[in-house]
Design a protein around this motif. Structure first.
Motif, PDB file in Angstrom:
ATOM      1  N   UNK A  82       0.853  -1.188   0.000  1.00 43.22           N
ATOM      2  CA  UNK A  82       0.000   0.000   0.000  1.00 43.22           C
ATOM      3  C   UNK A  82       0.887   1.234   0.000  1.00 43.22           C
ATOM      4  N   UNK A  83       0.615   2.136  -0.943  1.00 41.21           N
ATOM      5  CA  UNK A  83       1.210   3.484  -0.925  1.00 41.21           C
ATOM      6  C   UNK A  83       0.117   4.421  -0.432  1.00 41.21           C
ATOM      7  N   UNK A  84       0.295   4.977   0.763  1.00 41.70           N
ATOM      8  CA  UNK A  84      -0.739   5.836   1.327  1.00 41.70           C
ATOM      9  C   UNK A  84      -0.986   7.046   0.428  1.00 41.70           C
ATOM     10  N   UNK A  85      -2.245   7.413   0.295  1.00 43.39           N
ATOM     11  CA  UNK A  85      -2.620   8.498  -0.605  1.00 43.39           C
ATOM     12  C   UNK A  85      -2.178   9.856  -0.074  1.00 43.39           C
ATOM     13  N   UNK A  86      -2.308  10.081   1.234  1.00 41.06           N
ATOM     14  CA  UNK A  86      -2.026  11.408   1.793  1.00 41.06           C
ATOM     15  C   UNK A  86      -0.874  11.413   2.786  1.00 41.06           C
ATOM     16  N   UNK A  87       0.027  10.446   2.644  1.00 44.39           N
ATOM     17  CA  UNK A  87       1.245  10.410   3.460  1.00 44.39           C
ATOM     18  C   UNK A  87       2.309   9.638   2.688  1.00 44.39           C
ATOM     19  N   UNK A  88       3.550  10.048   2.802  1.00 42.97           N
ATOM     20  CA  UNK A  88       4.625   9.431   2.026  1.00 42.97           C
ATOM     21  C   UNK A  88       5.130   8.159   2.710  1.00 42.97           C
ATOM     22  N   UNK A  89       4.237   7.194   2.835  1.00 41.74           N
ATOM     23  CA  UNK A  89       4.584   5.896   3.397  1.00 41.74           C
ATOM     24  C   UNK A  89       4.215   4.797   2.408  1.00 41.74           C
ATOM     25  N   UNK A  90       5.095   3.826   2.274  1.00 43.49           N
ATOM     26  CA  UNK A  90       4.786   2.608   1.538  1.00 43.49           C
ATOM     27  C   UNK A  90       4.853   1.447   2.519  1.00 43.49           C
ATOM     28  N   UNK A  91       3.805   0.636   2.555  1.00 45.25           N
ATOM     29  CA  UNK A  91       3.695  -0.445   3.530  1.00 45.25           C
ATOM     30  C   UNK A  91       3.731  -1.770   2.793  1.00 45.25           C
ATOM     31  N   UNK A  92       4.557  -2.691   3.300  1.00 41.07           N
ATOM     32  CA  UNK A  92       4.737  -4.016   2.703  1.00 41.07           C
ATOM     33  C   UNK A  92       4.415  -5.067   3.755  1.00 41.07           C
ATOM     34  N   UNK A  93       3.436  -5.924   3.484  1.00 42.49           N
ATOM     35  CA  UNK A  93       2.981  -6.895   4.487  1.00 42.49           C
ATOM     36  C   UNK A  93       4.070  -7.900   4.852  1.00 42.49           C
ATOM     37  N   UNK A  94       4.806  -8.392   3.866  1.00 35.32           N
ATOM     38  CA  UNK A  94       5.857  -9.382   4.145  1.00 35.32           C
ATOM     39  C   UNK A  94       6.971  -8.761   4.976  1.00 35.32           C
ATOM     40  N   UNK A  95       7.364  -7.552   4.620  1.00 36.14           N
ATOM     41  CA  UNK A  95       8.413  -6.863   5.389  1.00 36.14           C
ATOM     42  C   UNK A  95       7.970  -6.644   6.832  1.00 36.14           C
ATOM     43  N   UNK A  96       6.714  -6.238   7.011  1.00 34.70           N
ATOM     44  CA  UNK A  96       6.205  -6.006   8.365  1.00 34.70           C
ATOM     45  C   UNK A  96       6.218  -7.276   9.196  1.00 34.70           C
ATOM     46  N   UNK A  97       5.802  -8.379   8.576  1.00 34.03           N
ATOM     47  CA  UNK A  97       5.755  -9.655   9.310  1.00 34.03           C
ATOM     48  C   UNK A  97       7.136 -10.021   9.830  1.00 34.03           C
ATOM     49  N   UNK A  98       8.148  -9.865   8.980  1.00 32.59           N
ATOM     50  CA  UNK A  98       9.503 -10.195   9.408  1.00 32.59           C
ATOM     51  C   UNK A  98      10.053  -9.204  10.417  1.00 32.59           C
ATOM     52  N   UNK A  99       9.762  -7.933  10.214  1.00 30.83           N
ATOM     53  CA  UNK A  99      10.306  -6.880  11.058  1.00 30.83           C
ATOM     54  C   UNK A  99       9.724  -6.932  12.466  1.00 30.83           C
ATOM     55  N   UNK A 100       8.440  -7.274  12.569  1.00 29.81           N
ATOM     56  CA  UNK A 100       7.766  -7.237  13.875  1.00 29.81           C
ATOM     57  C   UNK A 100       7.435  -8.626  14.422  1.00 29.81           C
ATOM     58  N   UNK A 101       7.853  -9.686  13.723  1.00 29.92           N
ATOM     59  CA  UNK A 101       7.685 -11.038  14.252  1.00 29.92           C
ATOM     60  C   UNK A 101       6.276 -11.585  14.197  1.00 29.92           C
ATOM     61  N   UNK A 102       5.473 -11.182  13.202  1.00 30.05           N
ATOM     62  CA  UNK A 102       4.128 -11.721  13.040  1.00 30.05           C
ATOM     63  C   UNK A 102       4.147 -12.991  12.180  1.00 30.05           C
ATOM     64  N   UNK A 103       3.230 -13.869  12.462  1.00 27.69           N
ATOM     65  CA  UNK A 103       3.040 -15.041  11.600  1.00 27.69           C
ATOM     66  C   UNK A 103       2.441 -14.627  10.267  1.00 27.69           C
ATOM     67  N   UNK A 104       1.567 -13.627  10.304  1.00 28.74           N
ATOM     68  CA  UNK A 104       0.946 -13.142   9.082  1.00 28.74           C
ATOM     69  C   UNK A 104       0.478 -11.705   9.283  1.00 28.74           C
ATOM     70  N   UNK A 105       0.617 -10.885   8.236  1.00 31.68           N
ATOM     71  CA  UNK A 105       0.078  -9.530   8.222  1.00 31.68           C
ATOM     72  C   UNK A 105      -0.781  -9.393   6.970  1.00 31.68           C
ATOM     73  N   UNK A 106      -1.993  -8.904   7.151  1.00 30.47           N
ATOM     74  CA  UNK A 106      -2.894  -8.672   6.023  1.00 30.47           C
ATOM     75  C   UNK A 106      -3.186  -7.177   5.942  1.00 30.47           C
TER      76      UNK A 106
END
Length: 326
Positions: free
Chosen positions: A76-100
């Motif tokens: 997801x590239x946020x429409x009104x903020x300069x953030x790009x979010x990647x579910x796989x990266x988040x799962x590894x970075x924060x130790x989740x089994x799955x991020x949706x």
């Protein structure tokens, strides 16, 4: 019983997180709510890690995050903020089994059947189907202008259809709005509903109206614009009227196109501040008047959502819907 899930609601202004569990009759229960300004973080990953660190051992193993932007294969590239979010990266970075990841208005819409009547202000009662199984339009101006349709599925379930209706073209109604449209066209090219109606476009609209009236423009916050409008300042009053009436004009179009006779729910911080303007007869008339199809609009109720936690509840409901259907 379904395991708890970490849920998030990420808009253009604030970052909200909570832990959700499945409660009585399947309704989500949320706890450990945190609301943080997005400006406090360079990346979304940093915001999520801050919340996870605060949870410590209570951190769930899965997460469902609702974000203000289109979802493209777990990105997801946020429409009104300069953030790009990647579910796989988040799962590894924060130790989740799955991020949706889901669109924020998918979560907002899914929340509607889970919320009590006290979370809404009725702007127009209408005459809805008593069984409550017709589609519902959920949309409104906050930092941006999201839109989704809640569609009945089976006897008790729900599906959500999301889109980017806030980026459809703004439709002027009267001479003042045409003048605004033309001035914004000169400065922005394409004039979307979001530009005119949402918080992100406030300065552009205010500046354009000042230029039209030959008045020097000074950046003015939303609260002061509201105060000046109440005191009779013409430009500030016009801003409030254009946004309220334009919102209901746009939502009337969407309700007609999507057949949402189950109702319209207006959301967003801008909408909450404009509540009395939205309830005004002139604004409601913009929603109802559709020429030979005006009778089609008559049964549709219009409600204003007042819960700041709605998207968290909806994110949890989407997660548990998936778990139970697996």
């Amino acid at each position: 019983m379904a395991d708890p899930v970490l849920v998030g609601d990420i808009g253009g202004t604030n970052v909200r997180f909570a832990v959700a569990r499945r409660g009585f009759a399947g309704h989500p229960l949320i706890s450990d709510i945190s609301v943080m300004p997005g400006d406090d973080f360079e990346t979304f990953d940093a915001a999520l890690k801050t919340y996870c660190d605060a949870l410590g051992e209570k951190r769930p193993k899965q997460a469902l995050i609702a974000l203000a932007g289109p979802v493209d294969e777990d990105h997801v590239k946020l429409t009104n903020r300069d953030w790009t979010v990647d579910a796989v990266r988040l799962a590894g970075h924060c130790g989740f089994r799955r991020v949706r990841l889901v669109n924020d208005y998918a979560a907002m819409a899914r929340a509607i059947p889970e919320l009590p009547d006290s979370d809404f202000r009725v702007l127009r009662a209408g005459h809805p189907d008593q069984e409550g199984r017709n589609p519902i339009l959920v949309s409104g101006p906050g930092t941006g202008l999201g839109m989704a349709t809640l569609i009945p599925a089976g006897a008790t379930g729900w599906r959500v259809l999301t889109g980017e209706g806030g980026h459809a073209a703004f439709a002027p109604f009267n001479a003042r709005e045409w003048a605004l449209f033309e001035r914004l066209s000169e400065s922005h090219g394409y004039v979307s509903r979001e530009l005119v109606l949402s918080g992100s476009g406030l300065n552009a609209v205010h500046k354009a109206l000042c230029e039209i009236d030959g008045v020097a423009w000074e950046e003015t916050g939303p609260a002061e614009i509201m105060e000046r409008a109440q005191q009779g300042d013409r430009i500030c009053r016009d801003i409030c009227e254009i946004r309220a009436r334009g919102t209901l004009y746009a939502l009337g179009d969407a309700a007609l196109m999507n057949g949402t006779q189950g109702g319209v729910v207006i959301t967003g911080g801008v909408a909450e501040r404009l509540a009395d303007w939205l309830a005004a007869p002139e604004a409601i008339s913009r929603f109802l008047q559709r020429g030979p199809m005006s009778d089609y609009m008559t049964p549709i109720p219009i409600r204003l959502l007042l819960s700041g936690e709605a998207a968290l509840v909806g994110a949890a409901a989407l997660h548990f819907d998936e778990v139970l259907s697996a």
